[in-house]
Design a protein around this motif. Structure first.
Motif, PDB file in Angstrom:
ATOM      1  N   LEU A 249     -86.876  13.198 -55.912  1.00  0.00           N
ATOM      2  CA  LEU A 249     -85.870  13.778 -56.808  1.00  0.00           C
ATOM      3  C   LEU A 249     -84.448  13.495 -56.327  1.00  0.00           C
ATOM      4  CD1 LEU A 249     -87.708  17.141 -57.409  1.00  0.00           C
ATOM      5  CD2 LEU A 249     -87.182  15.468 -59.177  1.00  0.00           C
ATOM      6  N   ILE A 250     -84.306  13.131 -55.055  1.00  0.00           N
ATOM      7  CA  ILE A 250     -83.002  12.725 -54.536  1.00  0.00           C
ATOM      8  C   ILE A 250     -82.806  11.230 -54.720  1.00  0.00           C
ATOM      9  CG2 ILE A 250     -81.532  12.672 -52.475  1.00  0.00           C
ATOM     10  CD1 ILE A 250     -82.046  15.452 -53.521  1.00  0.00           C
ATOM     11  N   ALA A 251     -83.881  10.475 -54.535  1.00  0.00           N
ATOM     12  CA  ALA A 251     -83.791   9.016 -54.568  1.00  0.00           C
ATOM     13  C   ALA A 251     -83.842   8.441 -55.982  1.00  0.00           C
ATOM     14  CB  ALA A 251     -84.915   8.405 -53.729  1.00  0.00           C
ATOM     15  N   ASN A 252     -84.386   9.196 -56.946  1.00  0.00           N
ATOM     16  CA  ASN A 252     -84.552   8.677 -58.309  1.00  0.00           C
ATOM     17  C   ASN A 252     -83.877   9.607 -59.315  1.00  0.00           C
ATOM     18  OD1 ASN A 252     -86.540   6.402 -57.747  1.00  0.00           O
ATOM     19  ND2 ASN A 252     -87.634   8.143 -56.870  1.00  0.00           N
ATOM     20  N   PRO A 253     -83.406   9.044 -60.431  1.00  0.00           N
ATOM     21  CA  PRO A 253     -82.744   9.889 -61.442  1.00  0.00           C
ATOM     22  C   PRO A 253     -83.740  10.761 -62.197  1.00  0.00           C
ATOM     23  CG  PRO A 253     -82.917   7.627 -62.226  1.00  0.00           C
ATOM     24  CD  PRO A 253     -83.396   7.610 -60.803  1.00  0.00           C
ATOM     25  N   PHE A 254     -83.300  11.947 -62.559  1.00  0.00           N
ATOM     26  CA  PHE A 254     -84.086  12.825 -63.415  1.00  0.00           C
ATOM     27  C   PHE A 254     -83.123  13.660 -64.254  1.00  0.00           C
ATOM     28  CE2 PHE A 254     -83.176  15.500 -59.795  1.00  0.00           C
ATOM     29  CZ  PHE A 254     -83.044  16.772 -60.314  1.00  0.00           C
ATOM     30  N   LYS A 255     -83.640  14.199 -65.336  1.00  0.00           N
ATOM     31  CA  LYS A 255     -82.809  15.004 -66.248  1.00  0.00           C
ATOM     32  C   LYS A 255     -83.214  16.470 -66.148  1.00  0.00           C
ATOM     33  CE  LYS A 255     -82.034  13.472 -70.428  1.00  0.00           C
ATOM     34  NZ  LYS A 255     -82.240  13.125 -71.869  1.00  0.00           N
ATOM     35  N   ASN A 256     -82.223  17.326 -65.927  1.00  0.00           N
ATOM     36  CA  ASN A 256     -82.457  18.771 -65.877  1.00  0.00           C
ATOM     37  C   ASN A 256     -81.807  19.391 -67.110  1.00  0.00           C
ATOM     38  OD1 ASN A 256     -82.564  21.531 -65.292  1.00  0.00           O
ATOM     39  ND2 ASN A 256     -82.374  21.192 -63.105  1.00  0.00           N
ATOM     40  N   TRP A 257     -82.628  20.120 -67.886  1.00  0.00           N
ATOM     41  CA  TRP A 257     -82.148  20.712 -69.133  1.00  0.00           C
ATOM     42  C   TRP A 257     -81.579  22.120 -68.939  1.00  0.00           C
ATOM     43  CZ3 TRP A 257     -82.257  18.366 -74.004  1.00  0.00           C
ATOM     44  CH2 TRP A 257     -82.903  17.129 -74.052  1.00  0.00           C
ATOM     45  N   ARG A 258     -81.354  22.519 -67.679  1.00  0.00           N
ATOM     46  CA  ARG A 258     -80.854  23.877 -67.444  1.00  0.00           C
ATOM     47  C   ARG A 258     -79.497  24.110 -68.112  1.00  0.00           C
ATOM     48  NH1 ARG A 258     -78.776  24.842 -61.846  1.00  0.00           N
ATOM     49  NH2 ARG A 258     -80.756  23.919 -61.236  1.00  0.00           N
ATOM     50  N   GLY A 259     -78.644  23.074 -68.101  1.00  0.00           N
ATOM     51  CA  GLY A 259     -77.322  23.223 -68.729  1.00  0.00           C
ATOM     52  C   GLY A 259     -77.427  23.611 -70.188  1.00  0.00           C
ATOM     53  N   MET A 260     -78.394  23.003 -70.881  1.00  0.00           N
ATOM     54  CA  MET A 260     -78.623  23.359 -72.288  1.00  0.00           C
ATOM     55  C   MET A 260     -79.071  24.805 -72.409  1.00  0.00           C
ATOM     56  SD  MET A 260     -81.381  23.877 -74.551  1.00  0.00           S
ATOM     57  CE  MET A 260     -82.753  22.952 -73.908  1.00  0.00           C
ATOM     58  N   THR A 261     -79.965  25.233 -71.533  1.00  0.00           N
ATOM     59  CA  THR A 261     -80.481  26.598 -71.589  1.00  0.00           C
ATOM     60  C   THR A 261     -79.380  27.610 -71.344  1.00  0.00           C
ATOM     61  OG1 THR A 261     -82.606  25.779 -70.771  1.00  0.00           O
ATOM     62  CG2 THR A 261     -82.224  28.149 -70.649  1.00  0.00           C
ATOM     63  N   GLU A 262     -78.524  27.327 -70.362  1.00  0.00           N
ATOM     64  CA  GLU A 262     -77.463  28.273 -70.016  1.00  0.00           C
ATOM     65  C   GLU A 262     -76.327  28.270 -71.030  1.00  0.00           C
ATOM     66  OE1 GLU A 262     -76.347  27.055 -66.112  1.00  0.00           O
ATOM     67  OE2 GLU A 262     -77.990  28.148 -65.131  1.00  0.00           O
ATOM     68  N   SER A 263     -76.184  27.190 -71.802  1.00  0.00           N
ATOM     69  CA  SER A 263     -75.071  27.103 -72.757  1.00  0.00           C
ATOM     70  C   SER A 263     -75.268  28.007 -73.961  1.00  0.00           C
ATOM     71  CB  SER A 263     -74.924  25.656 -73.228  1.00  0.00           C
ATOM     72  OG  SER A 263     -76.013  25.282 -74.056  1.00  0.00           O
ATOM     73  N   GLY A 264     -76.535  28.331 -74.274  1.00  0.00           N
ATOM     74  CA  GLY A 264     -76.800  29.166 -75.444  1.00  0.00           C
ATOM     75  C   GLY A 264     -77.030  28.368 -76.709  1.00  0.00           C
ATOM     76  N   GLY A 265     -77.015  27.044 -76.623  1.00  0.00           N
ATOM     77  CA  GLY A 265     -77.237  26.213 -77.800  1.00  0.00           C
ATOM     78  C   GLY A 265     -78.112  25.027 -77.458  1.00  0.00           C
ATOM     79  N   ARG A 266     -78.679  24.417 -78.493  1.00  0.00           N
ATOM     80  CA  ARG A 266     -79.519  23.229 -78.304  1.00  0.00           C
ATOM     81  C   ARG A 266     -79.119  22.189 -79.338  1.00  0.00           C
ATOM     82  NH1 ARG A 266     -86.051  23.282 -77.313  1.00  0.00           N
ATOM     83  NH2 ARG A 266     -86.278  21.055 -76.873  1.00  0.00           N
ATOM     84  N   ARG A 267     -78.853  20.997 -78.868  1.00  0.00           N
ATOM     85  CA  ARG A 267     -78.245  19.983 -79.729  1.00  0.00           C
ATOM     86  C   ARG A 267     -79.188  19.473 -80.805  1.00  0.00           C
ATOM     87  NH1 ARG A 267     -76.650  14.189 -77.342  1.00  0.00           N
ATOM     88  NH2 ARG A 267     -78.920  14.000 -77.555  1.00  0.00           N
TER      89      ARG A 267
END
Length: 424
Positions: A249-267
């Protein structure tokens, strides 16, 4: 207590046994008696003391201390009882001239070390569970640090046990291991990399238990259920479990959707492709008809006044449409989408709100909706998108527009065999 074996030996000799038989039989009976005493004492401690502690913990109002019983802390602590009994009785376990006499205290001390290691390990696991319970909402974890401490405890425990059995200084064994740095790095490579990765993930708050992550390189797409020093476990949406090495998880890219969850909206980002041959100017009669749509009434009134003033100022009011400004069905449809979405209760009004045209292409003119839903639940989010585009596709004929669609077999069939008109 050291006189007890001699008394028992003398009693057996008086009973008619020879000295050569009385001595081994005496120490066999002593070992059996000590073992039986240790077994009985351990059972009594667990039956009454440990069980009472467990009941008291389960019956109190606190919930965090249940972790101590879940990880068998008190049960492992009770292992000190039999070791302590053997420690007290060590002087009578073997004859004074036995060649194994020096080994008994060392084995007992190793028993203390082993019981201590297991107890500390249970306490560390309970600490991790308590911390996780306290930070359940945030999903923060100290599992990586706990695993690292446990490894250190096991390592030092093994060194002290080897030191006790061999009679060498533990620091000497440590210096030998230090000299074998390359071999140590090779053996503990994955552990060291995992420890570094766990520290970076925790320190930088890159991942928490409960986060939704995507990592295509490892086939992971779901919720994080465990973060440890060696691996991160992800429960995918198809209910399979993916195990990812922590350092990956440090050496390879991954996407974390926590920002979406904390924002209160989903695109919501989806386009409706319009057939460009259906885009045209609207006549005054058509504008009057569309003006009956409630949410377009004010927009149409102000827009028609604006266009009239603009054309009057340039002398294009009564000329061809190409010489001035006119409203198109695509533009009015875009205005309708904006007004309709602004009234929709499931659309987040304080986040990015765009209805735009993208570059036209072979699949028509994309009319893209770029807004955010205030409902983040996956099923509700997908249902909302479906409802929006169901409505927009259904409303297209009101604006004399057509959706672009590749010709299907049905279209070719109609062209080859057009429907017959009924005879009047």
């Amino acid at each position: 207590m050291s006189d007890q074996p001699n008394l028992l030996i003398a009693w057996l000799e008086q009973a008619g046994l020879s000295h050569s038989l009385a001595v081994p039989l005496t120490y066999t009976l002593i070992i059996f008696a000590v073992f039986l005493a240790a077994l009985l004492a351990t059972w009594l401690v667990r039956r009454f003391v440990v069980s009472s502690l467990i009941k008291a913990i389960h019956n109190n109002r606190l919930s965090w201390d249940d972790a101590l019983t879940d990880h068998h802390f008190f049960t492992r602590l009770s292992w000190f009882v039999p070791v302590l009994i053997f420690y007290v009785a060590q002087d009578i376990l073997l004859p004074p001239d036995s060649q194994w006499l020096e080994l008994v205290p060392r084995l007992i001390f190793c028993g203390f070390i082993l019981a201590g290691i297991r107890t500390i390990s249970a306490l560390l696991k309970a600490t991790n569970s308590i911390y996780r319970f306290r930070h359940l909402q945030t999903g923060k974890t100290i599992r990586g640090y706990i695993d690292a401490i446990r490894i250190v405890v096991y390592l030092f425990g093994a060194i002290f046990m080897m030191s006790t059995l061999t009679g060498r200084s533990p620091w000497g064994l440590l210096s030998v291991m230090g000299g074998l740095t390359a071999l140590t790095m090779l053996i503990f490579r994955d552990t060291i990399l995992g420890f570094i990765g766990a520290i970076q993930l925790t320190t930088n708050d890159m991942i928490r238990v409960g986060d939704w992550i995507e990592m295509a390189s490892h086939g992971a797409d779901g919720d994080v259920i465990e973060v440890s020093i060696h691996s991160v476990r992800v429960r995918n949406w198809n209910k399979t479990i993916t195990t990812i090495p922590t350092y990956a998880l440090i050496a390879n890219p991954f996407k974390n959707w926590r920002g979406m969850t904390e924002s209160g909206g989903r695109r919501i980002k989806r386009a409706l492709h319009l057939d460009m041959t259906s885009i045209r100017f609207l006549s005054e009669e058509e504008l009057d008809k569309l003006g009956e749509i409630r949410i377009l009434r004010d927009y149409l009134h102000s827009k028609r006044e604006e266009i009239k003033k603009y054309n009057r100022a340039r002398g294009a009011e009564a000329s061809e449409a190409i010489n001035g400004r006119c409203q198109t069905n695509a533009g009015l449809f875009r205005a309708y989408i904006v007004a309709w979405l602004q009234e929709h209760p499931k659309i987040h009004k304080k986040m990015t709100f765009l209805v735009r045209q993208l570059a036209p292409g072979p699949n028509g003119l994309p009319m893209e909706i770029y807004v955010f839903s205030n409902d983040q639940v996956w099923a509700n989010y997908e249902a909302l998108q479906a409802d929006i585009f169901d409505h927009l596709i259904s409303i297209l004929p009101y604006f004399h527009l057509r959706v672009f669609q590749e010709p299907s077999g049905y279209d070719f069939k109609v062209l080859a065999h057009p429907p017959q008109k009924s005879a009047e």
